[in-house]
Design a protein around this motif. Structure first.
Motif, PDB file in Angstrom:
ATOM      1  N   LYS A   1     -15.314   2.220   0.822  1.00  0.00           N
ATOM      2  CA  LYS A   1     -14.187   1.291   0.670  1.00  0.00           C
ATOM      3  C   LYS A   1     -13.337   1.310   1.932  1.00  0.00           C
ATOM      4  N   ASN A   2     -12.458   0.336   2.025  1.00  0.00           N
ATOM      5  CA  ASN A   2     -11.526   0.286   3.158  1.00  0.00           C
ATOM      6  C   ASN A   2     -10.087   0.535   2.709  1.00  0.00           C
ATOM      7  N   PHE A   3      -9.914   1.278   1.650  1.00  0.00           N
ATOM      8  CA  PHE A   3      -8.587   1.602   1.125  1.00  0.00           C
ATOM      9  C   PHE A   3      -8.669   2.926   0.380  1.00  0.00           C
ATOM     10  N   GLY A   4      -7.525   3.434  -0.049  1.00  0.00           N
ATOM     11  CA  GLY A   4      -7.482   4.588  -0.926  1.00  0.00           C
ATOM     12  C   GLY A   4      -7.352   5.914  -0.205  1.00  0.00           C
ATOM     13  N   PRO A   5      -7.201   7.000  -0.972  1.00  0.00           N
ATOM     14  CA  PRO A   5      -7.061   8.335  -0.399  1.00  0.00           C
ATOM     15  C   PRO A   5      -8.252   8.703   0.476  1.00  0.00           C
ATOM     16  N   GLY A   6      -7.962   9.358   1.573  1.00  0.00           N
ATOM     17  CA  GLY A   6      -9.010   9.745   2.496  1.00  0.00           C
ATOM     18  C   GLY A   6      -9.464   8.633   3.410  1.00  0.00           C
ATOM     19  N   VAL A   7      -8.893   7.424   3.221  1.00  0.00           N
ATOM     20  CA  VAL A   7      -9.302   6.272   4.030  1.00  0.00           C
ATOM     21  C   VAL A   7      -8.099   5.732   4.810  1.00  0.00           C
ATOM     22  N   ILE A   8      -7.023   5.334   4.109  1.00  0.00           N
ATOM     23  CA  ILE A   8      -5.805   4.846   4.763  1.00  0.00           C
ATOM     24  C   ILE A   8      -4.598   5.468   4.068  1.00  0.00           C
ATOM     25  N   ASP A   9      -3.437   5.356   4.720  1.00  0.00           N
ATOM     26  CA  ASP A   9      -2.215   5.880   4.110  1.00  0.00           C
ATOM     27  C   ASP A   9      -1.066   4.885   4.142  1.00  0.00           C
ATOM     28  N   GLY A  10      -1.373   3.620   4.489  1.00  0.00           N
ATOM     29  CA  GLY A  10      -0.357   2.581   4.482  1.00  0.00           C
ATOM     30  C   GLY A  10       0.453   2.463   5.759  1.00  0.00           C
ATOM     31  N   THR A  11       0.181   3.320   6.750  1.00  0.00           N
ATOM     32  CA  THR A  11       0.973   3.287   7.982  1.00  0.00           C
ATOM     33  C   THR A  11       0.410   2.337   9.027  1.00  0.00           C
ATOM     34  N   ILE A  12      -0.835   1.871   8.837  1.00  0.00           N
ATOM     35  CA  ILE A  12      -1.451   0.932   9.786  1.00  0.00           C
ATOM     36  C   ILE A  12      -1.271  -0.472   9.226  1.00  0.00           C
ATOM     37  N   ALA A  13      -0.775  -1.386  10.066  1.00  0.00           N
ATOM     38  CA  ALA A  13      -0.360  -2.707   9.584  1.00  0.00           C
ATOM     39  C   ALA A  13      -1.521  -3.594   9.207  1.00  0.00           C
ATOM     40  N   SER A  14      -2.700  -3.387   9.785  1.00  0.00           N
ATOM     41  CA  SER A  14      -3.850  -4.254   9.501  1.00  0.00           C
ATOM     42  C   SER A  14      -5.101  -3.403   9.374  1.00  0.00           C
ATOM     43  N   ILE A  15      -5.857  -3.630   8.303  1.00  0.00           N
ATOM     44  CA  ILE A  15      -7.078  -2.873   8.043  1.00  0.00           C
ATOM     45  C   ILE A  15      -8.254  -3.847   7.979  1.00  0.00           C
ATOM     46  N   GLY A  16      -9.266  -3.603   8.798  1.00  0.00           N
ATOM     47  CA  GLY A  16     -10.439  -4.473   8.842  1.00  0.00           C
ATOM     48  C   GLY A  16     -11.441  -4.152   7.747  1.00  0.00           C
ATOM     49  N   GLY A  17     -12.638  -4.704   7.888  1.00  0.00           N
ATOM     50  CA  GLY A  17     -13.654  -4.586   6.859  1.00  0.00           C
ATOM     51  C   GLY A  17     -14.571  -3.396   7.002  1.00  0.00           C
ATOM     52  N   THR A  18     -14.309  -2.491   7.969  1.00  0.00           N
ATOM     53  CA  THR A  18     -15.129  -1.299   8.107  1.00  0.00           C
ATOM     54  C   THR A  18     -14.909  -0.380   6.912  1.00  0.00           C
ATOM     55  N   LEU A  19     -15.999   0.064   6.280  1.00  0.00           N
ATOM     56  CA  LEU A  19     -15.910   0.867   5.074  1.00  0.00           C
ATOM     57  C   LEU A  19     -16.117   2.346   5.375  1.00  0.00           C
TER      58      LEU A  19
ATOM     59  N   ILE B   1       0.840  -1.186   0.000  1.00  0.00           N
ATOM     60  CA  ILE B   1       0.000   0.000   0.000  1.00  0.00           C
ATOM     61  C   ILE B   1       0.881   1.245   0.000  1.00  0.00           C
ATOM     62  N   GLY B   2       0.648   2.129  -0.995  1.00  0.00           N
ATOM     63  CA  GLY B   2       1.388   3.376  -1.077  1.00  0.00           C
ATOM     64  C   GLY B   2       0.830   4.429  -0.155  1.00  0.00           C
ATOM     65  N   ALA B   3       1.444   5.598  -0.163  1.00  0.00           N
ATOM     66  CA  ALA B   3       1.025   6.682   0.727  1.00  0.00           C
ATOM     67  C   ALA B   3      -0.382   7.187   0.413  1.00  0.00           C
ATOM     68  N   ASP B   4      -0.869   6.943  -0.818  1.00  0.00           N
ATOM     69  CA  ASP B   4      -2.230   7.365  -1.155  1.00  0.00           C
ATOM     70  C   ASP B   4      -3.283   6.341  -0.749  1.00  0.00           C
ATOM     71  N   GLY B   5      -2.867   5.237  -0.132  1.00  0.00           N
ATOM     72  CA  GLY B   5      -3.815   4.237   0.335  1.00  0.00           C
ATOM     73  C   GLY B   5      -4.209   3.212  -0.692  1.00  0.00           C
ATOM     74  N   ASN B   6      -3.676   3.319  -1.908  1.00  0.00           N
ATOM     75  CA  ASN B   6      -3.974   2.363  -2.964  1.00  0.00           C
ATOM     76  C   ASN B   6      -2.903   1.282  -3.042  1.00  0.00           C
ATOM     77  N   VAL B   7      -3.276   0.152  -3.650  1.00  0.00           N
ATOM     78  CA  VAL B   7      -2.295  -0.885  -3.931  1.00  0.00           C
ATOM     79  C   VAL B   7      -1.262  -0.326  -4.903  1.00  0.00           C
ATOM     80  N   SER B   8       0.015  -0.490  -4.570  1.00  0.00           N
ATOM     81  CA  SER B   8       1.083   0.050  -5.398  1.00  0.00           C
ATOM     82  C   SER B   8       2.253  -0.925  -5.387  1.00  0.00           C
ATOM     83  N   PHE B   9       2.746  -1.244  -6.571  1.00  0.00           N
ATOM     84  CA  PHE B   9       3.907  -2.125  -6.683  1.00  0.00           C
ATOM     85  C   PHE B   9       5.186  -1.328  -6.931  1.00  0.00           C
ATOM     86  N   THR B  10       5.081   0.008  -6.813  1.00  0.00           N
ATOM     87  CA  THR B  10       6.236   0.886  -6.980  1.00  0.00           C
ATOM     88  C   THR B  10       6.621   1.470  -5.626  1.00  0.00           C
ATOM     89  N   PRO B  11       7.833   1.224  -5.141  1.00  0.00           N
ATOM     90  CA  PRO B  11       8.264   1.782  -3.845  1.00  0.00           C
ATOM     91  C   PRO B  11       8.185   3.315  -3.875  1.00  0.00           C
TER      92      PRO B  11
END
Length: 707
Positions: free
Chosen positions: A400-418, A335-345
């Motif tokens: 959703k439980n990912f993406g900008p405005g939701v997560i930023d990749g700093t939390i190790a585990s994200i549950g199903g709360t949307l 997960i990148g800083a924008d909260g999306n799946v990212s395969f680019t460091p």
């Protein structure tokens, strides 16, 4: 392509060397020969197929019934050069690769119902999960090639017009029930009647459901690759594609004198996500698709001397919600800083014990009004004038439980709360409105006996990117009573979809407001030969040049929409119908295409370069009939850099045996699909190494009762 163009002109010149006879009224030129089918989609007015100013096909209700087609997509396999495939996007929706023109969303084919568009605004393509049954269909008309001079945007590689039944097409009441393999059921009731006050009514209601073929196993998916890389075991592969669905339809036609109204309702409250929206198997996903279409038309054929007046209003409303398990439970994802799946460091590995979940939805409204005038006051000319305006409104919602405005990749585990991001800058697509105005002019000129020239042009003006002009020319020569030759030229365009222009906050693709429309120029030489009422053959040679095909190209911030490709293609299509015996008809077609990227010279991937159809329709006696359809799909190369072997060829066989009781009060049918149970597959990206498997053998019984 230039060599082919010169050949087309040379060939027509050779055919045209016979003496030209004196000019007569175009009604003689366009006279129907025998029981030749009529088509309206090519010019806006009915014409015999052989004289139409486009290469067209017509599939009648009788043919649909004879072949046992349950939905429109099955019937379209009869069209030469058009293959019905599946897209890995949005849950395995049908796509229509035509003449080597193929893309993930398949927006290059315009789909109409009774002349009015039903495609979604987001991708300008067929809706995933939209089920179109055939029982209420009177005919399907198809153009292969450009149609923007009549229909505007998206009439690029072809146009499909589904024409529903009217009161005169349905006598009394019909009840139907069909069931069989994969726990598949169809049921319907329909009614047609003309009343004493002059009104005619056709009404249809239907319900369909299926668990889908659970034997369509995906052996490895994208999550499998992530599991191998990260040491997890989250993938649901090997496992079945989810192709289950539940669908409801209601269709009504009301007509009197000059007025016709249609109301169509399509609802699919359950629609499986196939191999998954991200090509990771999804056992918690579902689509809920609701589409409602209303149109009202008025036509006065005696409006003024030599003038016909027509006007139409249409309204299309779409409401769609998807619940997507984009990646499965217990997935570990970068997960990148924008909260999306990212395969680019840089990214952080984040665990999703309930899965990566998205719940996108949208509401779309399309309102259109136009006026058509036909003028025949000039000798040997038939003029058509059309003008109108269309407004397109789109609004999005998303949790959703990912993406900008939701997560930023700093939390190790994200549950199903949307988190609901609707109405915020973090939604996948901002609310959008587009207005389109258009004006077209067409003249059909019978300038000499047995010769006609159709010339037309349409101007479309878009509020978001500007205007586009698309001409057409069609020279038709009725060389003999049994032979017609046509030289055709047309240009077409596809407007960028809202997704291609404005997608944001998406882990895969981003929009680009600077992209321009795709354009195509097509030249065709077509021959129609009818030596007797028992034999008909057609040959079509085509060549096209495409500029600005839109694709999502990798960039620093992700895949961005670009006018990335130019393509050229050429090919031939041959078809024949032969009444071999009084009770036996043989039908067949064969198509070859050679489509290449203009920059690299590489063959276009995934579209069949060769395909054929061979059918036999046997009226065994007055009660029994047997129909066998065989479809050959071959030579589908991979994309550059894809080291897998080419997608395997296959021959698909369908069988329908039907019994109609002498008084025609009831009938029964046995329908087999993929009779030989071949392992047939459609192209998939490398994340699905063994491609998308098609359904195995299915057997169904059908009963119809008439009152």
């Amino acid at each position: 392509m230039k060599r082919l163009g010169r050949f087309l002109l040379f060939a027509l010149a050779g055919v045209a060397s016979a003496p030209i006879q004196a000019a007569v009224d175009d009604s003689l030129l366009l006279m129907l020969s025998g029981d030749e089918k009529m088509v309206s989609i090519a010019s806006g007015t009915p014409r015999p197929l052989s004289k139409a100013p486009s290469v067209a096909s017509v599939i009648t209700a009788e043919e649909i019934k004879a072949m046992g087609a349950r939905n429109v997509y099955e019937a379209l396999e009869l069209v030469p050069g058009m293959h019905v495939g599946i897209s890995g996007s949005e849950g395995q929706k049908p796509i229509f690769p035509t003449r080597g023109i193929v893309s993930l969303q398949d927006p290059q084919i315009l789909i109409l119902v009774n002349g009015h568009g039903i495609k979604g605004l987001t991708t300008s393509s067929n809706e995933a999960g939209l089920y179109l049954p055939t029982e209420a269909v009177q005919r399907i008309e198809v153009i292969r090639g450009p149609g923007s001079a009549i229909y505007g945007a998206d009439a690029f590689a072809g146009v499909i017009n589904i024409i529903t039944k009217r009161a005169e097409d349905q006598h009394g009441v019909e009840f139907g029930l069909r069931g069989g393999s994969f726990n598949t059921w169809d049921s319907w009731a329909q009614f047609g009647k003309h009343f004493e006050n002059g009104w005619g009514l056709f009404a249809h209601v239907g319900y369909s459901k299926s668990d889908g073929d659970r034997g369509r196993i995906i052996t490895s998916d994208l999550q499998s690759s992530l599991d191998t890389l990260l040491g997890t075991q989250a993938s649901l592969a090997p496992g079945p594609m989810d192709t289950s669905y539940e669908a409801r339809t209601a269709m009504f036609t009301l007509d009197k004198d000059n007025w016709t109204a249609h109301l169509n309702l399509w609802q699919t409250p359950k629609s499986g996500t196939g191999a998954g929206i991200a090509n990771a198997l999804d056992n918690q996903g579902n689509g809920d698709v609701n589409k409602y279409q209303f149109d009202l038309g008025y036509e006065d054929k005696n409006w003024r001397p030599d003038w016909t007046f027509g006007t139409q209003f249409s309204y299309l409303y779409t409401h769609i919600d998807y619940h997507l398990g984009i990646f499965p439970r217990n997935a570990l994802l970068p997960i990148g800083a924008d909260g999306n799946v990212s395969f680019t460091p840089p990214f952080n590995l984040v665990s999703f014990p309930d899965g990566l979940i998205g719940v996108p939805g949208r509401e779309e409204k399309t309102t259109q009004f136009d006026v058509t005038l036909n003028y025949t006051g000039l000798v040997r000319h038939a003029w058509r004038f059309n003008a109108g305006v269309r407004k397109e409104d789109f609004s999005a919602r998303e949790s959703k439980n990912f993406g900008p405005g939701v997560i930023d990749g700093t939390i190790a585990s994200i549950g199903g709360t949307l988190t609901n991001v609707s109405g915020t800058p973090f939604v996948y697509l901002p609310d959008t409105t587009r207005t389109v105005s258009y004006l077209s002019v067409q003249d059909e000129w019978a300038f000499a006996r047995d010769w006609a020239l159709t010339a037309g042009v349409r101007q479309d003006q878009y509020s978001d990117f500007g205007g586009t002009t698309n001409p057409r020319l069609a020279l038709v020569w009725a060389a003999r009573q049994d032979l017609t030759a046509r030289l055709l030229y047309g240009e077409a365009f596809r407007a960028p979809s809202f997704a291609e222009l404005k997608t944001a906050n998406n882990p895969a693709n981003l929009g680009n407001p600077s992209i321009r429309p795709e354009t195509i120029k097509t030249t065709e030489l077509a021959f129609d030969y009818r030596p007797s009422d028992k034999l008909w053959g057609a040959l079509n040679i085509f060549s096209y040049d495409i500029e600005g095909l839109i694709d999502f190209v990798p960039g620093p911030a992700g895949n961005v929409a670009q006018n990335a490709k130019n393509q050229q293609g050429q090919g031939i299509e041959v078809e024949a119908h032969w009444q071999a015996l009084p009770d036996l008809q043989i039908l067949g077609n064969l198509a070859f295409q050679d489509a290449k990227d203009k920059a690299t010279g590489l063959v276009v991937a995934d579209a069949p370069r060769k395909q054929a159809m061979l059918s036999a329709d046997w009226k065994i006696d007055s009660d029994w009939s047997l129909r066998i359809d065989n479809f050959w799909i071959a030579d589908r190369p991979r994309a550059a850099g894809d080291t897998r072997a080419a997608v395997a060829d296959y021959v698909w066989t369908n069988l329908t045996m039907r019994y109609v009781q002498k008084e025609q009060k009831w009938e029964a049918a046995f329908i087999a699909r993929n009779l030989l149970d071949v392992d047939a597959r459609e192209p998939a990206p490398t994340s699905i190494p063994n491609d998308y498997p098609l359904p195995g053998r299915s057997l169904m019984l059908e009963l119809r009762a008439h009152f």
